[in-house]
Design an enzyme around this catalytic site. Structure first.
Site, PDB file in Angstrom:
ATOM      1  N   ASP A 209       0.820  -1.216   0.000  1.00 59.23           N
ATOM      2  CA  ASP A 209       0.000   0.000   0.000  1.00 59.23           C
ATOM      3  C   ASP A 209       0.850   1.260   0.000  1.00 59.23           C
ATOM      4  OD1 ASP A 209       0.997  -0.271   2.534  1.00 59.23           O
ATOM      5  OD2 ASP A 209      -0.852   0.286   3.569  1.00 59.23           O
ATOM      6  N   ASP A 287       6.899  -4.446  14.187  1.00 59.29           N
ATOM      7  CA  ASP A 287       7.467  -3.105  14.104  1.00 59.29           C
ATOM      8  C   ASP A 287       7.651  -2.472  15.481  1.00 59.29           C
ATOM      9  OD1 ASP A 287       4.703  -3.098  14.270  1.00 59.29           O
ATOM     10  OD2 ASP A 287       4.407  -1.436  12.881  1.00 59.29           O
TER      11      ASP A 287
END
Length: 443
Positions: A209, A287
């Site tokens: 994306d 993350d």
């Protein structure tokens, strides 16, 4: 070409020749005049043509597989006989370290977004060399429409697929986070393919994306030697968390910073970092795990003033968290900067701190009310000082910055300092000069 791949290609050629002779024999075989077979000749010819077309498709697929295997065999022998890789190889081999222009692959993590086309179109449009910047798309989820979109690029990209699509056992309280577990599993597998199977020495990671800037490849190519030379760096990111258009200086698109916050969203890592991270890779939330002190180990990333990626993926496992408020307003750089012609040595730790810290702490200190009222414009760059977690969050909210902290580190911060533009002037949101380190309890 290695001996083994030559044998396979000879075998493929013989296979094609044999099938061609067989089809020619069947087509040319005569039928007795007036026989029933003669009346069925048109339908038999149609059937034979259909069979021939199907056989040719199977043979084309076989040749594609042979080509991919040939690329892998060349990869394993690259140190003995390095060759220039072709774009059609599933994973073109990286050249030896002595070569001036190393191969730097782009790993695209994809799942069920057919809009991956937007990401791939920009990557292929802007990359300066198919050989030096091969694009590898790793797909999870098994989504058929997304797979068809990726396949439509043919040999311009390599398409690999996560083989394990099973559900992941998670604690009951994490059932709604199943997607984060799948993403972490996919990252581990895909990075393993890049660094273990294909044996690249560095890679750029993006997700499906993201849209990239015209100088995306130039930026990473220039930053790679810096990452290898400075052991206090562990990544280079294309992303500025506070990169909304009104908060960056677009006239300084060449400006780069060090940051203690792991930005992700288009980032470069070395194989040696994967050697370190892979054995302890997390089951989920990879993350935020990267942002923990145990992984960061005091190291920093490079990030730009103006982002070289932007995200268009509002829907995902995070359900659009931060998208409407921050992410969709990120300014994507549109001015090509020739980074490979610039001297980036100022980003090395000692040099950076000799210039950046005095610049911050020599800037006049102002109050947040003065900034909001656009007063004291004559001062130029200014400093807004915070002394604790609550003060930081209050100032960040008042000025439109992202106010969340991860393991005590503010987004885009370096030694607690966040640099941004407010109403056209440079502002440093900074802790006191005697700052002693991040406090993980601030999260």
């Amino acid at each position: 070409m290695p001996k083994k791949s030559s044998w396979v290609l000879w075998g493929a050629a013989l296979f094609l020749a044999w099938n061609g002779l067989l089809l020619l024999f069947l087509w040319s075989r005569p039928s007795p005049p007036g026989s029933e077979a003669s009346s069925r000749l048109p339908s038999e010819l149609i059937r034979l043509a259909q069979d021939a077309e199907a056989e040719l498709e199977r043979q084309k697929e076989l040749l594609r597989q042979i080509h991919r295997l040939s690329g892998l065999w060349q990869l394993r022998r690259r140190q003995k006989a390095p060759t220039a890789p072709s774009e059609a190889s599933a994973a073109p081999p990286a050249p030896s370290s002595a070569e001036a222009a190393p191969v730097l692959p782009v790993l695209v993590l994809a799942c069920d977004r057919s809009t991956v086309r937007r990401c791939l179109d920009k990557l292929l449009r802007y990359r300066p060399s198919a050989q030096r910047f091969p694009v590898i798309v790793s797909q999870d989820c098994g989504h058929a429409e997304t797979a068809r979109v990726i396949a439509s690029y043919g040999d311009a990209v390599a398409h690999i697929r996560q083989p394990d699509l099973s559900d992941i056992p998670v604690p009951p309280e994490h059932r709604k986070f199943q997607g984060y577990y799948r993403i972490a599993r996919h990252y581990r597998w895909a990075l393993g393919q890049v660094f273990r199977t294909f044996r690249y020495r560095a890679a750029i990671v993006v997700e499906d994306d993201l849209e990239v800037a015209p100088d995306f490849f130039e930026y990473f190519e220039a930053a790679l030697p810096l990452l290898r030379a400075d052991r206090t760096l562990w990544c280079v990111s294309a992303w500025n968390d506070n990169g909304r258009e009104q908060m960056v200086d677009v006239s300084q698109a060449e400006l780069l910073y060090r940051t203690d916050f792991f930005p992700g969203l288009g980032w470069l890592l070395l194989d040696e970092l994967w050697d370190e991270l892979e054995p302890k890779w997390p089951r989920a939330f990879w993350d935020d795990w990267m942002r923990q002190p145990e992984q960061r180990r005091g190291r920093s990333c490079v990030r730009p003033e103006v982002s070289r990626t932007m995200t268009f993926g509002r829907k995902g496992v995070s359900h659009g968290q931060f998208f409407d408020q921050y992410l969709k307003f990120i300014k994507l750089n549109d001015r090509f900067v020739p980074f490979t012609q610039l001297d980036l040595s100022y980003l090395k730790k000692d040099e950076y701190e000799r210039s950046f810290l005095p610049r911050v702490y020599s800037a006049p200190e102002v109050r947040v009310e003065e900034l909001q009222g656009n007063r004291r414009r004559d001062l130029g760059a200014v400093r807004l000082q915070y002394s604790g977690r609550d003060a930081f969050k209050a100032f960040a909210k008042a000025l439109g910055l992202m106010d969340d902290l991860k393991s005590g580190v503010p987004r885009a911060g370096y030694r607690g300092i966040v640099s941004f533009v407010y109403r056209g002037r440079r502002v440093y949101l900074a802790p006191p000069q005697d700052w002693t380190g991040y406090d993980p309890t601030w999260s």
